[in-house]
Write an enzyme that holds these catalytic residues in place. Structure first.
Site, PDB file in Angstrom:
ATOM      1  N   LYS B 173       0.829  -1.204   0.000  1.00  0.00           N
ATOM      2  CA  LYS B 173       0.000   0.000   0.000  1.00  0.00           C
ATOM      3  C   LYS B 173       0.868   1.260   0.000  1.00  0.00           C
ATOM      4  O   LYS B 173       0.396   2.363   0.222  1.00  0.00           O
ATOM      5  CB  LYS B 173      -0.910   0.017   1.235  1.00  0.00           C
ATOM      6  CG  LYS B 173      -1.628  -1.313   1.483  1.00  0.00           C
ATOM      7  CD  LYS B 173      -3.058  -1.160   1.769  1.00  0.00           C
ATOM      8  CE  LYS B 173      -3.820  -2.489   1.829  1.00  0.00           C
ATOM      9  NZ  LYS B 173      -3.408  -3.543   0.896  1.00  0.00           N
ATOM     10  N   ASN B 203      16.227 -10.896  -4.728  1.00  0.00           N
ATOM     11  CA  ASN B 203      14.964 -10.191  -4.491  1.00  0.00           C
ATOM     12  C   ASN B 203      14.761  -9.141  -5.583  1.00  0.00           C
ATOM     13  O   ASN B 203      14.914  -7.936  -5.373  1.00  0.00           O
ATOM     14  CB  ASN B 203      14.977  -9.567  -3.098  1.00  0.00           C
ATOM     15  CG  ASN B 203      13.584  -9.126  -2.658  1.00  0.00           C
ATOM     16  OD1 ASN B 203      12.663  -9.041  -3.482  1.00  0.00           O
ATOM     17  ND2 ASN B 203      13.430  -8.847  -1.383  1.00  0.00           N
ATOM     18  N   ASN B 205      12.210  -7.950  -7.244  1.00  0.00           N
ATOM     19  CA  ASN B 205      11.192  -6.895  -7.088  1.00  0.00           C
ATOM     20  C   ASN B 205      11.720  -5.743  -6.251  1.00  0.00           C
ATOM     21  O   ASN B 205      11.536  -4.572  -6.588  1.00  0.00           O
ATOM     22  CB  ASN B 205       9.938  -7.466  -6.419  1.00  0.00           C
ATOM     23  CG  ASN B 205       9.157  -8.360  -7.363  1.00  0.00           C
ATOM     24  OD1 ASN B 205       9.395  -8.348  -8.576  1.00  0.00           O
ATOM     25  ND2 ASN B 205       8.246  -9.144  -6.810  1.00  0.00           N
ATOM     26  N   TYR B 210      14.077  -0.237  -5.728  1.00  0.00           N
ATOM     27  CA  TYR B 210      15.148   0.646  -5.257  1.00  0.00           C
ATOM     28  C   TYR B 210      15.801   1.385  -6.420  1.00  0.00           C
ATOM     29  O   TYR B 210      16.155   2.559  -6.300  1.00  0.00           O
ATOM     30  CB  TYR B 210      16.203  -0.162  -4.483  1.00  0.00           C
ATOM     31  CG  TYR B 210      15.679  -0.783  -3.199  1.00  0.00           C
ATOM     32  CD1 TYR B 210      14.710  -0.150  -2.425  1.00  0.00           C
ATOM     33  CD2 TYR B 210      16.170  -2.011  -2.760  1.00  0.00           C
ATOM     34  CE1 TYR B 210      14.236  -0.738  -1.254  1.00  0.00           C
ATOM     35  CE2 TYR B 210      15.704  -2.592  -1.574  1.00  0.00           C
ATOM     36  CZ  TYR B 210      14.741  -1.951  -0.835  1.00  0.00           C
ATOM     37  OH  TYR B 210      14.275  -2.511   0.324  1.00  0.00           O
TER      38      TYR B 210
END
Lengths: 239, 239
Positions: B173, B203, B205, B210
């Site tokens: 969210k 990782n 995603n 980032y």
């Protein structure tokens, strides 16, 4: 390694020691907390480190910016923030130092096969506060900069080593290990949980050395860095 | 995305909002400095993070050890040592908070498609010092723990993020971004040079997220860690 004793010289001939005589020279070492008076040396060491890493174009440190950030007015106690240990070298023994409630300097000595030619001897004469006692024979050979980090899993602080550097003419003599040991011993003394640092993945010699000392190299973690314009842009679009 | 308005209901029929009505719910968020009263929640969050990472067996933190190390007697000013921001959530707006010389809480809001079922609502009721003003409607949703690091090349401090965590039912969210932004904004405000953290190399995603925010992932550096028995052994054989 132990070497067989050379045969005794013929009687009456002048004694000339072989070049590799292990009893020739002793280099005395001292690790002490750096002070603001050491900033010119720390600056030169950082610049030499940047040149060695071929990153001198990225090195923005000046003596003024180092003094302001490493030795601010009303400094926090050592080891609670950015801390610098300086490695000092001398061919005469260091006198015993008075007990210091912040950090007792660590004295050791190493045996040299040959005396070391130091082309920057004059530029690196120590600014130790006890230099009058020591005479003018003490040379700065390297430094380590470290600060606390924290592990939530351990709920303990640790020490993170940002930089460790020995001047070129003093390398491969175990001096880097003396600097590293000083930080590890300090961590153990304070009951801290970890000592951490980073290494380049292609630096196989360094990785082997670190593994032999018992360190683990974490293979999966990557450092993420937000800096410069990207940091400013992100800060200002998200407030 | 803007959606076309639904056709008006037939005259006289009851109005039923579609389930995905974007005007349905607003979640108000507040980022504030954690205090020692938040330690039970911080402990639970760290434990949930360890379970999520399948590393619960490595998590030794207790409420007592966290309180002792994160909130010691005579604590240093925030941001000079280990610092925790707490993410609080409420369905009613947070009142404006008085100016705080240490850190002004950051208030934002997000629009929800659907209300969030929080199975641990009772366990995470906030211990904010202004909870009497706020009523009992404020829930702790996550935290970020960070501390200063230092770049010798920049001769500037930075901020290092050790952990960032949002409770499972509140994920996806944008709340992690709100926590991250708070740290980046604080770094910019203090004139710091970098914000750094680590990510697991598989990782994808997270790495994409980032990189989109402007961070660089440093491919060559590996973390070295000396801990536990190996740290003790090295400290004691080298002193």
């Amino acid at each position: 390694m132990a070497a067989a004793a050379p045969p005794p010289p013929p009687t009456g001939a002048p004694i000339t020691l072989p070049e590799s005589d292990p009893s020739g020279n002793t280099l005395f070492t001292r690790i002490r907390l750096a002070t603001v008076y050491d900033v010119p040396h720390i600056h030169k060491l950082i610049h030499e480190m940047a040149v060695f890493e071929r990153l001198a174009h990225l090195c923005e440190a000046t003596p003024e910016s180092l003094a302001n950030t490493l030795f601010p007015p009303n400094p926090p106690p050592p080891f609670t923030s950015f801390t610098v240990f300086l490695l000092e070298l001398s061919y005469t023994p260091f006198p015993p130092t008075p007990q210091n409630e912040q950090f007792n300097p660590i004295l050791k000595s190493i045996h040299l096969e040959l005396p070391i030619e130091d082309p920057e001897r004059e530029a690196f004469r120590s600014k130790a506060i006890d230099v009058n006692v020591l005479g003018n024979d003490v040379i700065v050979g390297g430094f380590v900069l470290f600060f606390p980090n924290y592990s939530t899993f351990l709920a303990k602080p640790g020490l993170y080593i940002e930089d460790i550097f020995v001047r070129e003419c003093y390398r491969r003599k175990g001096l880097g290990k003396i600097l590293l040991s000083a930080v590890v011993s300090q961590a153990a003394k304070m009951g801290y949980g970890r000592v951490e640092w980073v290494v380049l993945d292609w630096n196989v010699n360094a990785i082997t050395f670190y593994e032999q000392m018992g360190a683990k190299i974490l293979p999966e973690w990557r450092i993420c860095r937000l800096t410069g314009d990207a940091l400013q842009a992100y800060a200002h679009t998200n407030t």
